[in-house]
Write an enzyme that holds these catalytic residues in place. Structure first.
Site, short mmCIF file in Angstrom:
data_model
loop_
_atom_site.label_atom_id
_atom_site.label_comp_id
_atom_site.label_asym_id
_atom_site.label_seq_id
_atom_site.Cartn_x
_atom_site.Cartn_y
_atom_site.Cartn_z
N GLU A 49 23.90 84.89 28.72
CA GLU A 49 22.70 84.47 28.58
C GLU A 49 21.85 84.30 27.33
O GLU A 49 20.60 84.48 27.20
CB GLU A 49 21.76 85.12 29.85
CG GLU A 49 22.33 84.66 30.94
CD GLU A 49 21.37 84.62 32.31
OE1 GLU A 49 20.27 84.86 31.95
OE2 GLU A 49 21.92 84.67 33.38
N HIS A 272 18.88 92.87 33.50
CA HIS A 272 20.11 93.69 33.79
C HIS A 272 19.97 94.82 32.87
O HIS A 272 19.17 94.93 31.71
CB HIS A 272 21.13 92.78 33.60
CG HIS A 272 21.75 91.63 34.14
ND1 HIS A 272 22.75 91.58 34.88
CD2 HIS A 272 20.92 90.46 34.73
CE1 HIS A 272 22.85 90.54 35.67
NE2 HIS A 272 21.52 89.89 35.66
#
Length: 409
Positions: A49, A272
């Site tokens: 990402e 995360h």
């Protein structure tokens, strides 16, 4: 031979959640990630990402001194978001884009535009050939009604096949990334069983970090708490997996995850948690060869379960293809009726046009728009049907081979 020097490899994996204009405090977090990587000095860094190439370029400049080798995998409309930084030379790279990746009309999710892929970098470290894979599979969004499960299973199957067919010349295989699957999910069991990859968390001699190795936790200030209500401790969806193929052994000495805010900061690196593994690679006496990760019969059960879920997705895709095709036919019939009415008026067959010209034109444009949209959806779902059917066939062949193997010899 047994007792030869051990290669120690420190691996860092993180889904950075760096979506331009959408991710909170993105630039600040990217700088923080770069500072930490430069300070900690890992051997191999796997990031997902990183959607902005400018963010990758900034990291590349910042990390050039300690990670002189890097690669950014370009794919899809906005990129794959995958990049690798390494202390060791990268000999070759390869990208495979998954055949299915969500729906273009699900704009609120956006996975389709990301071009989800698996990237491969090949490196040679101390004479050992490493195949390092990095990937990011389709997100789940709703566990109870997971409309993307068939697509994610297709991705897991293609990932497993890609690893099996490209790693035959390697000594050691590493896979890192956000797999968007819980450890007990059929997709992760299929991936591990079909490739023989081992889970660093399960194999680690020492562990430090979030309980149960969770990488998406409710304590993270960027996490959507509502999505984790069924999981008060969080979920583990980010992995480092590995295996040795030739005359080497790989052991995970230590596995760590980050736990909330970065040291000295009020924010974490991402929504995360990062995963950090310390691996030991050592040559052994005899080659072990490539082996499947589970017994054939147990693996056959996993393949059967995955094939069943893919079949459910296939039937749903066929229904959507039929619905969109019917809508396209109805729109085409409406256009033809309007064309006949217009020609009749021009030929003087009708006393007058039944609708005002403006309404007539608006209806024609509406029918044309519906025709274009429905045709596009029909073509998309036709391709989806083909991909799901192809995967189902591949799984059937794999299942047949597994079932026949015990009777060989």
């Amino acid at each position: 031979m047994e007792g030869e020097p051990t290669l120690r490899l420190r691996v860092f994996d993180l889904n950075c959640w760096a979506i331009r204009y959408l991710s909170k405090r993105r630039q600040e977090r990217v700088r923080l990630i770069g500072d930490t990587l430069r300070r900690e000095g890992f051997d191999l860094v796997l990031l997902q990402e990183v959607w902005s190439e400018q963010d990758y370029s900034d990291l590349k400049v910042k990390l050039a001194g300690c990670y002189p080798f890097s690669h950014y995998f370009r794919s899809g409309v906005i990129g794959s978001g995958l990049c690798v930084f390494s202390r060791f030379p990268i000999l070759d790279t390869l990208l495979y884009q998954y055949s299915l990746n969500g729906y273009p009309y699900m704009l609120q999710h956006g996975d389709w535009f990301g071009g989800k892929s698996v990237g491969l970098v090949i490196m040679k470290i101390s004479g050992i050939i490493f195949n390092v894979y990095i990937t990011h599979l389709h997100a789940e969004y709703c566990r109870d009604k997971d409309a993307y499960l068939p697509h994610r299973l297709v991705q897991a199957w293609e990932l497993a096949q890609f690893i099996r067919h490209t790693s035959k010349a390697a000594d050691v295989v590493l896979l890192g990334g956000d797999l968007n699957m819980h450890p007990e999910d059929v997709g992760i069991r299929l991936l591990r069983g079909w490739t023989g990859l081992r889970d660093a968390f399960a194999e680690a001699t020492r562990f430090e970090g979030c309980k149960n190795g969770c990488t998406l936790v409710p304590d993270n200030c960027f996490t959507d708490k509502s999505e984790l209500l069924p999981f008060p401790l969080g979920i583990r969806i980010d992995y480092i997996l590995y295996k040795a193929i030739s005359s080497f052994t790989v052991k995970c000495e230590e596995l760590k995850t980050t736990t909330g805010p970065a040291p000295g900061m009020d924010i974490p690196f991402s929504d995360h948690e990062a995963v950090m593994a310390t691996l030991h690679i050592q040559r052994q006496g005899q080659p072990v060869g490539a082996t499947l990760g589970t017994a054939d019969l147990a693996l056959a059960d996993v393949v059967t379960e995955a094939r069943t879920e893919v079949g459910v997705g296939l039937r749903a895709a066929r229904r959507q293809r039929y619905s969109s095709g019917r809508m396209a036919v109805l729109a085409l019939l409406l256009l033809l009726l309007q064309a006949v009415a217009a020609l009749g008026t021009l030929a003087g067959l009708g006393a007058e046009q039944p609708f005002p010209k403006l309404s007539f034109c608006l209806l024609a444009f509406l029918a044309l728009g519906v025709l274009a949209l429905a045709t596009g959806l029909h073509l998309f779902h036709t391709m989806e049907v083909k991909m799901l059917h192809g995967t189902e066939d591949q799984m059937w062949m794999a299942l047949r081979a597994l079932q026949e193997r015990p009777s060989e010899g």
